[in-house]
Write a protein that holds these residues in place. Structure first.
Motif: not given
Length: 215
Positions: A164-174, A182-190
């Protein structure tokens, strides 16, 4: 640290204009400029820039072919297509090739700065006119909201939050700040999201998020 950018366009005057716009932002550093796609690939191989701005119609090697080669020789460099031409087939080819952004040269100069920062931060960026075409074409492909919801149903709750946040245009850090991870976890999720959805890039994932009502 400044975002390192490589600019490729066969028109010297257009290159100069892009360089001038980028120079207005202290957070951006231009590390090279190329007059054709082949030169862009070689410079990217040498400098490993964070972002590569590629014109589509260039001699020797066009921007679309250059983007495909960059995925191999400089995979960490994220590509923004910058072109006069907004034809649907160009947009589709660019996104299939993994481009993280697509800007028309008629766009507001501020969009260029915004796009560079967004793409460097791991987000995707499309000019509003391009985004409209992408969503329209996606709908024309008979992918309904029901289909989209069925596709995202395979995701975990946390992955749907991230999508949902990717769809809203947010970066991994946001996304990391919003979800307190943590950002590493976001990257893994993406990465998991793209794999489960069969999406080639964040743009395609973002469109699914929009259609599924997650955005």
């Amino acid at each position: 640290m400044a975002i390192q950018v490589l600019v490729a366009d066969d028109e010297a005057m257009m290159r100069a204009g892009v360089l001038a716009i980028l120079a207005s932002d202290d957070g951006i550093e231009v590390v090279g400029e190329a007059a054709d796609g082949r030169q862009a690939v070689e410079l990217a191989r040498a400098h490993r820039p964070d972002v590569v701005l590629l014109d589509i119609r260039m001699p020797v090697l066009d921007g679309l072919a250059a983007a495909n080669e960059l995925a191999t020789v400089a995979p960490a460099s994220r590509v923004i297509m910058l072109t006069t031409f907004g034809q649907d087939d160009y947009i589709a080819q660019a996104l299939r090739g993994g481009a993280a952004g697509f800007l028309l040269k008629a766009s507001d100069p501020r969009e260029l700065i915004t796009a560079v920062h967004a793409v460097a931060a791991g987000a995707a960026f499309l000019s509003p006119a391009v985004a409209h075409r992408v969503i329209r074409n996606y709908r024309d492909a008979d992918v309904s909201a029901t289909d989209a919801r069925q596709r995202v149903a395979v995701l975990t709750d946390r992955e749907r939050d991230v999508l949902g946040l990717v769809g809203a245009g947010h970066s991994n850090a946001e996304i990391a700040r919003t979800l307190y991870i943590v950002e590493g976890t976001v990257k893994a999720h993406v990465s998991s999201i793209l794999d489960k959805l069969g999406a080639r890039n964040r743009v395609q994932a973002a469109i699914l998020a929009y259609e599924a009502g997650l955005t």
